[in-house]
Design an enzyme around this catalytic site. Structure first.
Site, PDB file in Angstrom:
ATOM      1  N   GLN A 104      15.735  63.939 -50.401  1.00  0.00           N
ATOM      2  CA  GLN A 104      16.334  64.185 -49.082  1.00  0.00           C
ATOM      3  C   GLN A 104      17.646  64.952 -49.250  1.00  0.00           C
ATOM      4  OE1 GLN A 104      16.019  60.333 -46.566  1.00  0.00           O
ATOM      5  NE2 GLN A 104      15.700  59.666 -48.672  1.00  0.00           N
ATOM      6  N   ASN A 105      18.061  65.134 -50.496  1.00  0.00           N
ATOM      7  CA  ASN A 105      19.374  65.747 -50.745  1.00  0.00           C
ATOM      8  C   ASN A 105      19.307  67.262 -50.608  1.00  0.00           C
ATOM      9  OD1 ASN A 105      20.086  63.155 -51.250  1.00  0.00           O
ATOM     10  ND2 ASN A 105      20.175  63.359 -53.475  1.00  0.00           N
ATOM     11  N   HIS A 122      14.784  68.005 -46.717  1.00  0.00           N
ATOM     12  CA  HIS A 122      15.778  68.297 -45.677  1.00  0.00           C
ATOM     13  C   HIS A 122      16.478  69.634 -45.886  1.00  0.00           C
ATOM     14  CE1 HIS A 122      16.052  63.686 -44.719  1.00  0.00           C
ATOM     15  NE2 HIS A 122      14.953  64.244 -44.245  1.00  0.00           N
ATOM     16  N   CYS A 130      18.659  82.443 -39.642  1.00  0.00           N
ATOM     17  CA  CYS A 130      18.976  82.858 -38.276  1.00  0.00           C
ATOM     18  C   CYS A 130      18.369  81.864 -37.283  1.00  0.00           C
ATOM     19  CB  CYS A 130      18.428  84.261 -38.028  1.00  0.00           C
ATOM     20  SG  CYS A 130      18.789  84.844 -36.361  1.00  0.00           S
ATOM     21  N   SER A 192      19.184  54.920 -48.159  1.00  0.00           N
ATOM     22  CA  SER A 192      19.291  53.759 -47.269  1.00  0.00           C
ATOM     23  C   SER A 192      17.940  53.451 -46.629  1.00  0.00           C
ATOM     24  CB  SER A 192      20.340  54.010 -46.186  1.00  0.00           C
ATOM     25  OG  SER A 192      20.057  55.218 -45.510  1.00  0.00           O
TER      26      SER A 192
END
Ligand code: BJW
Ligand code: ZN
Length: 246
Positions: A104-105, A122, A130, A192
């Protein structure tokens, strides 16, 4: 034998018996490199929470403020290097027949450490895109404007990361789905476990019979599905775990 010693040995045995391993990481694995996590004390910038700034709404109402936040984080990454936790996952990848590192980093530290099959759910701080056309570029090459504009169509550029309410990149989702279907063990480290759809990958892998091994400073919602929970900093626990694997 102490409980934590027994848990570590069980995790080693699970990895020794597995040819197909997935790892799901979150901000905690980069904490020991000096990158702040999202939730908790470090997750604030100039009094605003990172979770609130990482939204399409924040960008709509204050694009310059959101860009300032991201430029700060991009700049801060310049002096940051992978830690022993990142490096141990490179070693783990080399001994597995199939290996997926789902992260997710957005800091690029897994690739910088040498991991190969990295799935960035992510997005990445290394790129901007853009908001209107298909233009994208490295954040190293951004025009020096408070809200950088697209050289092709003139509209706003934005960081190429995934904010709340936005879809994840389709190729990353496909690869993560493959990992969930195929892995025998899923190591979940430094997250988490509250952000979807990432958290569900661990729950679904567990539900279909993969052994979930969690590494975190504390219990999380993922602990419920974990076969083993190893409590401690990932920069210490991951190298110890991988160091014992055959
Ligand atoms: C250590 C340590 C050490 C510390 N060693 N450990 C189903 C149910 C409910 C809601 C939803 C749902 N499906 C979708 C949603 C909505 C939403 C969501 O999940 N909301 C929940 C929060 C309620 N999800 C989305 O919107 C996602 N999109 C989506 O699903 O699209 C389809 C869709 C659209 C619309 C409607 C429905 C579906 C997108 C999520 C995007 C998340 N983006 C961010 C920002 C990225 C850009 C940026 O970096 O700026 O991603 S938010 C932030 O959270 C970031 C992180 O990747 C992510 C996860 O955080 P993480 O990594 O877990 O960090 P922390 O800080 O939370 O935790 C750190 C952990 O480390 C802690 O546990 C510590 O203990 C531990 N730790 N030091 C080991 N040394
Ligand atoms: Zn454009």
């Amino acid at each position: 034998m102490r409980d934590d010693e027994r848990d570590l040995r069980l995790a080693v045995q699970l990895l020794n018996d597995a040819a197909r391993v997935a790892v799901l990481t979150g901000a905690g694995v980069s904490a020991e490199s000096g990158v702040p996590t999202f939730r908790g004390a470090g997750g604030f910038w100039r009094g605003r929470s990172a979770v609130e700034l990482a939204t399409p709404g924040a960008f709509r109402s204050d694009p310059a403020g959101v860009w300032e936040f991201y430029r700060f984080r991009i700049g801060a990454l310049a002096g940051v290097t992978p830690n022993e936790g990142h490096r141990s996952l490179v070693t783990l990848e080399r001994r597995c027949e199939r290996f997926w590192l789902i992260t997710q980093n957005v800091d690029g530290l897994h690739r910088a450490a040498g991991s190969e099959n990295v799935i960035e759910l992510h997005g990445s701080l290394a790129r901007a895109r853009c908001t209107s056309c298909s233009y994208d570029c490295r954040t190293d090459d951004l025009p020096d404007e408070a809200v950088p504009s697209c050289p092709r169509c003139g509209d706003r550029l934005r960081p190429a990361v995934v904010w709340f309410g936005e879809s994840l990149p389709e190729p990353a989702v496909r690869s993560a789905e493959e990992a969930v279907r195929e892995c025998q063990v899923m190591v979940v480290a430094g997250t988490s476990g509250v952000v979807e759809p990432a958290a569900s990958l661990a729950h679904r892998a567990g539900a279909r019979g993969a052994a979930v091994v969690e590494v975190n400073l504390e219990e999380t919602p993922i602990s419920r599905v974990a076969r083993v929970s190893l409590l401690g900093p990932s920069g210490v626990v991951l190298p110890r775990l991988v160091g014992l694997v055959d």
